[in-house]
Design an enzyme around this catalytic site. Structure first.
Site, PDB file in Angstrom:
ATOM      1  N   ASP A 262       0.857  -1.182   0.000  1.00  0.00           N
ATOM      2  CA  ASP A 262       0.000   0.000   0.000  1.00  0.00           C
ATOM      3  C   ASP A 262       0.899   1.240   0.000  1.00  0.00           C
ATOM      4  O   ASP A 262       1.800   1.365   0.837  1.00  0.00           O
ATOM      5  CB  ASP A 262      -0.911   0.007   1.229  1.00  0.00           C
ATOM      6  CG  ASP A 262      -1.881   1.167   1.198  1.00  0.00           C
ATOM      7  OD1 ASP A 262      -2.913   1.043   0.520  1.00  0.00           O
ATOM      8  OD2 ASP A 262      -1.601   2.196   1.851  1.00  0.00           O
ATOM      9  N   LEU A 263       0.661   2.153  -0.965  1.00  0.00           N
ATOM     10  CA  LEU A 263       1.482   3.348  -1.060  1.00  0.00           C
ATOM     11  C   LEU A 263       1.197   4.280   0.114  1.00  0.00           C
ATOM     12  O   LEU A 263       0.046   4.456   0.527  1.00  0.00           O
ATOM     13  CB  LEU A 263       1.210   4.081  -2.375  1.00  0.00           C
ATOM     14  CG  LEU A 263       1.544   3.317  -3.660  1.00  0.00           C
ATOM     15  CD1 LEU A 263       1.277   4.198  -4.865  1.00  0.00           C
ATOM     16  CD2 LEU A 263       2.991   2.843  -3.644  1.00  0.00           C
ATOM     17  N   ASP A 305      -4.509   2.357  -4.511  1.00  0.00           N
ATOM     18  CA  ASP A 305      -3.045   2.341  -4.453  1.00  0.00           C
ATOM     19  C   ASP A 305      -2.537   1.065  -3.788  1.00  0.00           C
ATOM     20  O   ASP A 305      -1.449   1.056  -3.202  1.00  0.00           O
ATOM     21  CB  ASP A 305      -2.538   3.572  -3.697  1.00  0.00           C
ATOM     22  CG  ASP A 305      -3.088   3.647  -2.267  1.00  0.00           C
ATOM     23  OD1 ASP A 305      -4.088   2.960  -1.992  1.00  0.00           O
ATOM     24  OD2 ASP A 305      -2.515   4.376  -1.438  1.00  0.00           O
TER      25      ASP A 305
END
Length: 393
Positions: A262-263, A305
């Protein structure tokens, strides 16, 4: 004059060829219809055979349960017998619906049901006698009558006859399909023979159309299994690859791992600079992830994301940690998008087979939980599901 004759000849040839093509087109439609009907008939006959086997299974199961109860007196056995009796009626009713256009099979099903009812009546009497009088009473009655085996053989004989009828129909319908295939090839030969050069032209046009269709199908298949934005495999394709890899890992006794990514801070970038910049950033991250993992592994964008990397074969759990470290380092490098130099990081949760879970669902869930720990631990890091196995980078 020669030119006019040639034109007339050409026109006449084209007209005749087109007439032949139209006629053969109608023939092809008729052949296709026959082939579809034959295919449906073959499939239907297969369903009928399965239905007969379902009747056989239910009858034999009820017979076995009753006989076991007569010997042991166990309540579970008589309960199973009582539960299977209505199943037999249901299976026979399904069979009749499937053979509604076959009077012979309808008659056999009626005879079979009567035989089954007689047998169940006999078994029911023995069940009651076993419950009230015990095993000795059942044995005395069986010695006096001794016809249960004959009833069972009659049922088996009727089932064999029903199956044999359907096997015969299946053979006939397969033969019809085989002749249909021959007719298709004959039609193709006629098209080539009578259409000549025009058919060749049409064939090229058709080939082009078929290639376009195939390209469209391949594109649709690609779209159905890949993320539209990053062109990485989507969730469906990811789960297929992970399931295949898990089966291989079980068979060959090696490991595999799921890395849930996960960004960090992507939402802020998306809100401040706009969706177009955010989308381009996601594309670049997708390219970096795909370039960082091994060729035999897989990477997927599953939503927003969030990315998932599947390490489809690892020899030791530390390999997953090394892969996560490379991914963290790759994502951390600055990205220039539309004149903006962006810096983002990634948090990763790791779950490995067989250490952490034995199913894909477990590995995905545990990797997600480990990702949460990475987020809570300061982000820009990776965490193993069971314990912290990395340094904050």
């Amino acid at each position: 004059m020669h030119n006019a004759s040639a034109v007339r000849t050409t026109i006449t040839g084209c007209v005749l060829a087109l007439v032949a093509i139209v006629a053969l087109g109608y023939l092809a439609v008729d052949i296709a219809r026959d082939e579809m009907e034959a295919a449906d008939a073959v499939a239907h006959t297969g369903q009928v055979i399965v239905s007969v086997e379902a009747i056989r299974s239910a009858v034999l199961g009820a017979e076995s349960a009753a006989r076991t109860y007569l010997v042991t007196g166990g309540p579970d056995d008589v309960a199973r017998y009582d539960a299977l009796r209505p199943v037999v009626d249901t299976r026979i009713r399904e069979f009749r619906e499937l053979v509604a256009d076959n009077p012979a099979q309808q008659q056999r099903s009626h005879e079979l049901q009567e035989q089954i009812y007689r047998r169940f009546a006999e078994l029911g009497t023995s069940v009651v006698l076993r419950r009230d009088g015990g095993l000795d009473a059942v044995l005395q009655r069986a010695a006096a009558q001794g016809n249960g085996q004959m009833d069972t053989k009659a049922i088996e004989t009727q089932l064999i006859a029903m199956t044999g009828e359907e096997q015969r129909l299946l053979a006939e319908r397969k033969e019809v399909r085989r002749h249909g295939v021959h007719r298709v090839w004959a039609a193709i030969g006629l098209i080539v023979a009578f259409s000549g050069a025009i058919v060749t032209w049409l064939s090229m046009r058709l080939l082009k159309a078929f290639r376009a269709i195939r390209a469209a199908v391949e594109h649709a298949n690609h779209v159905a299994h890949h993320d539209e934005l990053t062109d990485l495999p989507n969730r469906r394709m990811l789960m297929d690859k992970l399931s295949t890899a898990l089966a291989a890992a079980r068979r060959h006794h090696h490991g595999m791992a799921v890395l849930y990514m996960d960004l960090d801070g992507f939402k802020k970038i998306n809100e401040e600079l706009g969706q177009a910049v955010g989308d381009e950033l996601l594309r670049e991250i997708g390219r970096r992830v795909a370039a960082t993992i091994r060729r035999d592994d897989t990477a997927s964008r599953i939503s927003g994301d969030e990315f998932v990397v599947g390490l489809l074969r690892i020899d030791q759990p530390q390999a997953a940690l090394r892969a996560a470290e490379k991914l963290v380092a790759a994502v951390r490098q600055p990205v220039t998008v539309d004149g903006h130099t962006l810096s983002t990081t990634v948090s990763i949760g790791i779950a490995a087979y067989p250490e952490h879970g034995g199913t894909i669902e477990e590995l995905m869930r545990y990797a997600d939980e480990a990702l949460y720990e990475a987020k809570m631990g300061g982000r820009n890091c990776y965490r193993n599901y069971v314990k912290v196995s990395s340094n904050v980078l």
